[in-house]
Scaffold this active site. Structure first.
Site, PDB file in Angstrom:
ATOM      1  N   HIS A  59       0.807  -1.217   0.000  1.00 51.27           N
ATOM      2  CA  HIS A  59       0.000   0.000   0.000  1.00 51.27           C
ATOM      3  C   HIS A  59       0.843   1.271   0.000  1.00 51.27           C
ATOM      4  O   HIS A  59       0.335   2.363  -0.251  1.00 51.27           O
ATOM      5  CB  HIS A  59      -0.997  -0.004   1.167  1.00 51.27           C
ATOM      6  CG  HIS A  59      -0.394   0.288   2.509  1.00 51.27           C
ATOM      7  ND1 HIS A  59       0.019  -0.697   3.371  1.00 51.27           N
ATOM      8  CD2 HIS A  59      -0.145   1.453   3.152  1.00 51.27           C
ATOM      9  CE1 HIS A  59       0.490  -0.156   4.479  1.00 51.27           C
ATOM     10  NE2 HIS A  59       0.407   1.163   4.370  1.00 51.27           N
ATOM     11  N   ASP A  89      -0.019  -7.571   1.504  1.00 53.98           N
ATOM     12  CA  ASP A  89       0.507  -6.209   1.635  1.00 53.98           C
ATOM     13  C   ASP A  89       2.032  -6.181   1.614  1.00 53.98           C
ATOM     14  O   ASP A  89       2.678  -5.668   2.532  1.00 53.98           O
ATOM     15  CB  ASP A  89      -0.026  -5.554   2.907  1.00 53.98           C
ATOM     16  CG  ASP A  89       0.172  -4.033   2.917  1.00 53.98           C
ATOM     17  OD1 ASP A  89       0.411  -3.459   1.835  1.00 53.98           O
ATOM     18  OD2 ASP A  89       0.090  -3.430   3.998  1.00 53.98           O
ATOM     19  N   SER A 167       4.692   1.876   7.957  1.00 54.52           N
ATOM     20  CA  SER A 167       4.301   0.872   6.972  1.00 54.52           C
ATOM     21  C   SER A 167       5.454   0.515   6.044  1.00 54.52           C
ATOM     22  O   SER A 167       6.116   1.387   5.490  1.00 54.52           O
ATOM     23  CB  SER A 167       3.128   1.388   6.137  1.00 54.52           C
ATOM     24  OG  SER A 167       1.976   1.550   6.916  1.00 54.52           O
TER      25      SER A 167
END
Length: 322
Positions: A59, A89, A167
């Site tokens: 993402h 992911d 992330s």
């Protein structure tokens, strides 16, 4: 040596391999009665596994028009996305040129990780580069069919603090090995509340390093049979295109993304884009058998191979070819 000293030494050893990832992507913005695509900047983390390859979260870079990697020494190098999987992911990006004197880290065996083990995360929460947080593995979640690369996922749950910017960063064990890629958190307030997730290193090895399915550059939304009926799709399922990176393989084919915000079953999507019906003759169905076929096909594709997308556009079925 006590645990705090051990962690400090480990951090010094692995920190130079951790990077900040700066992205630019297109996002739809509503301006009065009109909508327009604007540039949106993003921030994430990642880590070097070779002098040219970096692992991060899907993402962070999945539909990025531009990717820049900032290293510990301040150098910035451009990069392109090589492979990406939305469900676990995870993504692999490749630097435009090798990083000199690269510091790299290794992937450990996540199957050996036990609940209760101490771990630490290094990343750029809220842009604060090379920040460390520590905690414990508090669970393991496995989903999907192991033979289906698009739904196969496995996460380690942790209470190590994870926030915006973390992330894609590495989760380390106390041997300095990466056992996970930071993915997402569960939250009510929007901030970290003690439940975070990292895609396991073994899923990364299997999907990004072993199968190495190339990045398409398209963000897609699988349509259920009911949603397909609503959109007059001439088959049970289709892939509704959300956004497409112009320089990507699918972007160069002329695939179009959505232009109108809508909500289907409490999910925000973009309407108006192409609906993919078939990829190189493989008609899309929401079954493990079809997704495995698509995965096997994608893993066999080489640069320059012909690609044919059958899409529904403005009520007509057309073919897009390279």
């Amino acid at each position: 040596m006590n645990l705090a000293q051990d962690l400090s030494k480990l951090y010094e050893d692995v920190n130079p391999a951790v990077v900040v990832i700066l992205t630019e992507e297109k996002a739809l913005k509503q301006v009065g009665a009109y909508s327009q695509m604007i540039s949106s900047e993003g921030l994430g983390s990642g880590f070097l596994i070779s002098e040219t390859q970096i692992l991060t979260a899907a993402h962070v870079v999945g539909v990025a028009e531009r990717v820049l990697v900032q290293f510990f020494d301040g150098e910035i190098i451009g990069a392109t996305v090589s492979s990406s999987f939305d469900e676990p992911d995870i993504a692999l990006i490749t630097l435009a040129f090798p990083k000199k004197n690269a510091s790299v880290v290794t992937l450990g065996d996540s199957d050996r990780v036990k609940v209760g083990e101490q771990v630490f995360v290094v990343g750029a929460p809220y842009g604060l580069a090379h920040s460390l947080s520590s905690g414990y593995v508090s669970g393991r979640i496995k989903n999907g069919n192991a033979s289906n690369p698009f739904t196969n996922s496995e996460y380690l749950q942790t209470d190590a603090a994870i926030n915006t910017g973390n992330s894609g960063g590495p989760m380390f064990n106390l041997e300095g090995e990466v056992i996970g890629i930071v993915s997402h958190i569960k939250t009510i307030t929007g901030g970290f509340q003690g439940i975070g997730f990292a895609a396991t290193s073994n899923i990364v090895k299997e999907l990004l390093l072993k199968r190495s399915i190339p990045w398409s550059g398209a963000e897609i939304f699988p349509l259920s049979e009911d949603a397909s009926k609503l959109l007059n799709v001439p088959q049970k399922n289709g892939l509704l295109v959300q956004r497409v990176v112009r320089s990507s393989p699918y972007g160069k084919l002329g695939l179009r993304g959505g232009t109108v915000k809508a909500t289907i079953n409490d999910t925000d999507i973009l309407l108006g884009g192409d609906i993919i019906l078939a990829i190189n003759g493989i008609r899309f169905e929401m079954t493990d058998e079809t997704l495995k076929k698509l995965g096997d096909y994608a893993a066999s594709v080489k640069s320059g191979d012909p690609i044919v997308l059958e899409v529904l556009r403005e009520g007509k079925i057309i073919a897009l070819r390279n």
